[in-house]
Each structure stands twice: as structure tokens, then as C-alpha cells.
Design an enzyme around this catalytic site. Structure first.
Site, PDB file in Angstrom:
ATOM      1  N   GLY A   9       0.780  -1.231   0.000  1.00 58.98           N
ATOM      2  CA  GLY A   9       0.000   0.000   0.000  1.00 58.98           C
ATOM      3  C   GLY A   9       0.807   1.273   0.000  1.00 58.98           C
ATOM      4  N   PHE A  12       3.050   2.673  -5.793  1.00 68.81           N
ATOM      5  CA  PHE A  12       2.372   3.621  -6.682  1.00 68.81           C
ATOM      6  C   PHE A  12       0.856   3.409  -6.703  1.00 68.81           C
ATOM      7  CE2 PHE A  12       1.184   4.047 -11.366  1.00 68.81           C
ATOM      8  CZ  PHE A  12       0.726   5.345 -11.226  1.00 68.81           C
ATOM      9  N   THR A  37      10.566  -1.511  -0.198  1.00 72.90           N
ATOM     10  CA  THR A  37      11.703  -1.740  -1.071  1.00 72.90           C
ATOM     11  C   THR A  37      11.912  -0.471  -1.897  1.00 72.90           C
ATOM     12  OG1 THR A  37      10.266  -2.673  -2.788  1.00 72.90           O
ATOM     13  CG2 THR A  37      11.207  -4.204  -1.183  1.00 72.90           C
ATOM     14  N   THR A 124      -1.829  -8.051 -13.927  1.00 69.70           N
ATOM     15  CA  THR A 124      -1.439  -7.234 -15.070  1.00 69.70           C
ATOM     16  C   THR A 124      -1.889  -7.835 -16.391  1.00 69.70           C
ATOM     17  OG1 THR A 124       0.501  -6.463 -16.332  1.00 69.70           O
ATOM     18  CG2 THR A 124       0.791  -8.420 -14.997  1.00 69.70           C
ATOM     19  N   ASP A 125      -2.051  -6.981 -17.405  1.00 66.54           N
ATOM     20  CA  ASP A 125      -2.394  -7.463 -18.742  1.00 66.54           C
ATOM     21  C   ASP A 125      -1.264  -8.258 -19.377  1.00 66.54           C
ATOM     22  OD1 ASP A 125      -0.643  -5.345 -19.229  1.00 66.54           O
ATOM     23  OD2 ASP A 125      -1.942  -4.315 -20.656  1.00 66.54           O
ATOM     24  N   GLU A 126      -0.049  -8.135 -18.836  1.00 67.61           N
ATOM     25  CA  GLU A 126       1.094  -8.807 -19.446  1.00 67.61           C
ATOM     26  C   GLU A 126       1.010 -10.329 -19.357  1.00 67.61           C
ATOM     27  OE1 GLU A 126       4.990  -7.132 -18.854  1.00 67.61           O
ATOM     28  OE2 GLU A 126       4.124  -5.273 -18.094  1.00 67.61           O
ATOM     29  N   TYR A 148       8.897 -11.525 -15.273  1.00 67.38           N
ATOM     30  CA  TYR A 148       7.924 -10.777 -14.470  1.00 67.38           C
ATOM     31  C   TYR A 148       6.511 -11.244 -14.764  1.00 67.38           C
ATOM     32  CZ  TYR A 148       4.447  -7.186 -13.589  1.00 67.38           C
ATOM     33  OH  TYR A 148       3.295  -6.538 -13.223  1.00 67.38           O
ATOM     34  N   LYS A 152       3.680 -13.263 -12.382  1.00 63.77           N
ATOM     35  CA  LYS A 152       2.338 -12.762 -12.094  1.00 63.77           C
ATOM     36  C   LYS A 152       1.282 -13.768 -12.553  1.00 63.77           C
ATOM     37  CE  LYS A 152       1.132  -9.539 -10.472  1.00 63.77           C
ATOM     38  NZ  LYS A 152       0.841  -9.272  -9.036  1.00 63.77           N
ATOM     39  N   ASN A 177      -1.443  -0.660 -18.585  1.00 62.14           N
ATOM     40  CA  ASN A 177      -0.400   0.204 -18.027  1.00 62.14           C
ATOM     41  C   ASN A 177      -0.998   1.398 -17.294  1.00 62.14           C
ATOM     42  OD1 ASN A 177       1.305  -1.500 -19.515  1.00 62.14           O
ATOM     43  ND2 ASN A 177       2.714   0.170 -19.950  1.00 62.14           N
ATOM     44  N   LYS A 187       9.668   3.458 -14.642  1.00 63.08           N
ATOM     45  CA  LYS A 187       8.618   3.237 -15.640  1.00 63.08           C
ATOM     46  C   LYS A 187       8.658   4.334 -16.697  1.00 63.08           C
ATOM     47  CE  LYS A 187       6.908  -0.142 -13.055  1.00 63.08           C
ATOM     48  NZ  LYS A 187       6.782  -1.547 -13.448  1.00 63.08           N
TER      49      LYS A 187
END
Length: 338
Positions: A9, A12, A37, A124-126, A148, A152, A177, A187
């Protein structure tokens, strides 16, 4: 809705979501669990600490004892915490698998034990991989091409398996994105903006042909909020509806808003596994009432203006992207805002 545990939380997207749900009358308490981090900053929460409903815990989702203690105290979980940068995953695949997969499993285990009413896993859409044409629906196969995205996709399946096996009320969201204030300058939009604002050059991979859907972070958070409240357990919801741009076209907008020209752009060879295009349908989420509201031009201008007005937030990260946030020294192990 009661008490909500938000992992990641201070990141971003997570920090924007925390501020959103703190305004809701039916939210009694929000606990942020964040490892702080390089990409998580306590400063991102800012004015949220004025709310008596906010509690901050510095810790890692891989800490099973801590996770179990926190989950026991809450009614719902929204899980943002993740390693999330594609390029970093090329040389730190183990960290991505550990945090994204084992961390999700740790949370799901605790959710199973303590009867959580809703577990929203943010993805994510990835995970759908590249789509030269058409758009992926939630029923389409997962074809990730980079570590990555693979981590996910695996974490999505782990989370959903706890619904099918243990009836944990898991929902998965997959967004395109995001852009907006507070994003780490690794990014594209914050990286290009901060470099151009300092009169430096930016680099475009290949011919700048890679297409992404750009969604304002507030629209993504609105979609996640809808899923938290009304999403059906066991279901996946795509969150899209932003604006599609090839990276060269997006660069044109950034140059204009930063007062730079094409002399500031250098073309470099394409990076490995740079998927040409992502695209998703969002009809399913529209059935819950989702409609993206933020105009891209206005949202991008506001975002760049934030970076222009807040160099103290991002300039130290340009010198040392792994630097711990200064506020951590005084935040302590656990901070309460009451």
C-alpha cells in the site's frame, strides 16, 4: 466492508487505492503492509496518515507469522505487493518468483485459515502475452513471455486455486499500463518526464512501435474497488479502457508537455522479449458499473506537473534507485495515525 489489509500500500497504485478507500464510510480500518523496497515509499501515503483509520506496518508478505497475525484482524485483503519491473526480472528472476508467487501463497494460506470475506489479487495485462490483433478476454489463455509476467501469471493461478480448493473468495484484477503521480521513475512515463524536465535525452526501443493501453491510476483503483465490493469469487476482471499509444506516439505527447523536441530522443536496439502489443476487453467489469473517467490529455498533464513540482520525491531515486526512503528512519517498525 470492515477492516481491509492492503499489501504494497505504499507503492504507486497501492497508495492511490488506500487514499480512495479511506474516504469510504463503510471502511473501519485500513492496514498497509509494505516492505518499503526501492519502489515503495511511505511518503506516497502522505495525507492518508491524517486519517485515524490508517495503520502502517513495515514488513514482508513472506513473513508468514506477521501475515497470519495481520490477516486474523481483517475482513478483506487487497494484494498489490509485488516485484513489478520487467527489466529487473531479467536478472533477478528468483526475487520475482519468491515475492510474487510464494508471497501470494502465504497470504492465501492465511486467508483460508481466518475466513477472509474477500481477497482481491492485483495483476497485469502482461500475463496474456503479446496480441498482434484483437483483445484478450478473461477466459483467454495466459502466455507470458518475460519472467515478471510469468511470475504474475503463476501468482494469479495460485490465488485462484485457493478459491477452487478451499473456497477462499478470491478475485483477480488485471489492468493495463497505469500512469499518474508517485510512480517510480523506472517506468516509461515518469522516466521520460523526469529526464526531459532536466534537459536530458530519452531512449526509444526499436522504432517506438510497441503499443500499450495507458490507464490513469485512479481509474484502475476505481475498478479494483468495484471488484472488492461486488466481484464474484473465483472470477477474473480485466481493467482497461484507457488510451492506446505506440511508444513513439506517447513520446510525442511527453516531449510537448515537457517543452522538449525530438533532438532529445535517441533510438536504441529493442530489448529482449519486448512484446509488440497488449490489449484487453473490459466488458465484464463494465457489468459491475466500471467506466474509466480520466481524460488522457488532462491526466498526463497533471502527472507531469506533479513531477515538475516535486523533484525532492524523485531526484534522489535517479541517483540511487535502490535507496531506502528517508522517512523509514523515523517511521519505526509500526506507525499508527490516530
Amino acid at each position: 466492508m470492515g477492516k481491509v489489509l492492503v499489501t504494497g500500500g505504499a507503492g504507486f497504485i497501492g497508495s492511490h487505492f488506500v487514499k480512495r478507500i479511506l474516504r469510504a464510510d463503510d471502511i473501519a480500518e485500513v492496514t498497509v503492509l509494505d516492505a518499503l523496497t526501492y519502489a515503495g515509499h511511505i511518503e506516497n501515503l502522505g495525507e492518508a496518515f491524517l486519517s485515524p483509520k490508517l495503520r502502517f506496518v513495515h514488513g514482508n508478505i513472506l513473513d508468514a507469522d506477521l501475515v497470519d497475525t495481520l490477516v486474523r484482524e481483517h475482513t478483506a485483503i487487497v494484494h498489490f505487493a509485488a516485484e513489478s519491473h520487467v527489466d529487473r526480472s531479467f536478472f533477478a528472476g528468483g526475487a520475482f518468483l519468491s515475492t510474487n508467487v510464494l508471497g501470494t501463497q502465504t497470504l492465501a494460506d492465511a486467508a483460508m485459515r481466518h475466513g477472509i470475506s474477500k481477497f482481491v489479487h492485483v495483476s497485469t495485462d502482461e500475463v496474456y502475452g503479446p496480441l498482434p490483433e484483437g483483445s484478450a478476454s478473461e477466459a483467454d489463455p495466459l502466455r507470458p513471455t518475460v519472467p515478471y509476467a510469468a511470475s504474475k501469471a503463476a501468482s494469479d493461478l495460485v490465488a485462484l486455486s485457493y478459491f477452487h480448493t478451499y473456497d477462499v473468495p478470491v478475485c483477480v484484477t488485471r489492468s493495463s499500463n497505469n500512469y499518474g503521480p508517485y510512480q517510480h521513475p523506472e517506468k516509461m512515463i515518469p522516466l521520460f518526464s523526469t529526464r526531459l524536465l532536466r534537459g536530458q535525452q530519452v531512449t526509444l526501443h526499436g522504432q517506438g512501435q510497441h503499443v500499450r493501453n495507458w490507464l490513469h491510476v485512479e481509474d484502475n483503483c476505481a475498478g479494483i474497488d468495484l471488484v472488492l465490493r461486488g466481484g464474484a469469487p473465483g472470477e477474473v476482471y480485466n481493467i482497461a479502457g484507457g488510451t492506446d499509444f505506440a511508444s513513439k506516439e506517447l513520446t510525442k505527447h511527453l516531449l510537448r508537455l515537457c517543452g522538449a523536441d525530438w533532438d532529445s530522443v535517441v533510438y536504441v536496439p529493442d530489448r529482449r522479449s519486448n512484446d509488440t502489443r497488449y490489449s484487453m476487453t473490459w466488458t465484464k467489469l463494465a457489468g459491475l458499473g466500471y467506466r474509466p473517467e480520466r481524460d488522457f490529455e488532462d491526466g498526463l498533464a497533471e502527472t507531469i506537473d506533479w513531477y515538475r513540482r516535486n523533484p525532492d520525491r524523485w531526484a534522489p531515486l535517479m541517483r540511487n534507485p535502490h535507496a531506502a526512503p528517508a522517512a523509514l528512519a523515523t517511521a519505526g517498525k509500526e506507525a499508527h495515525a490516530h
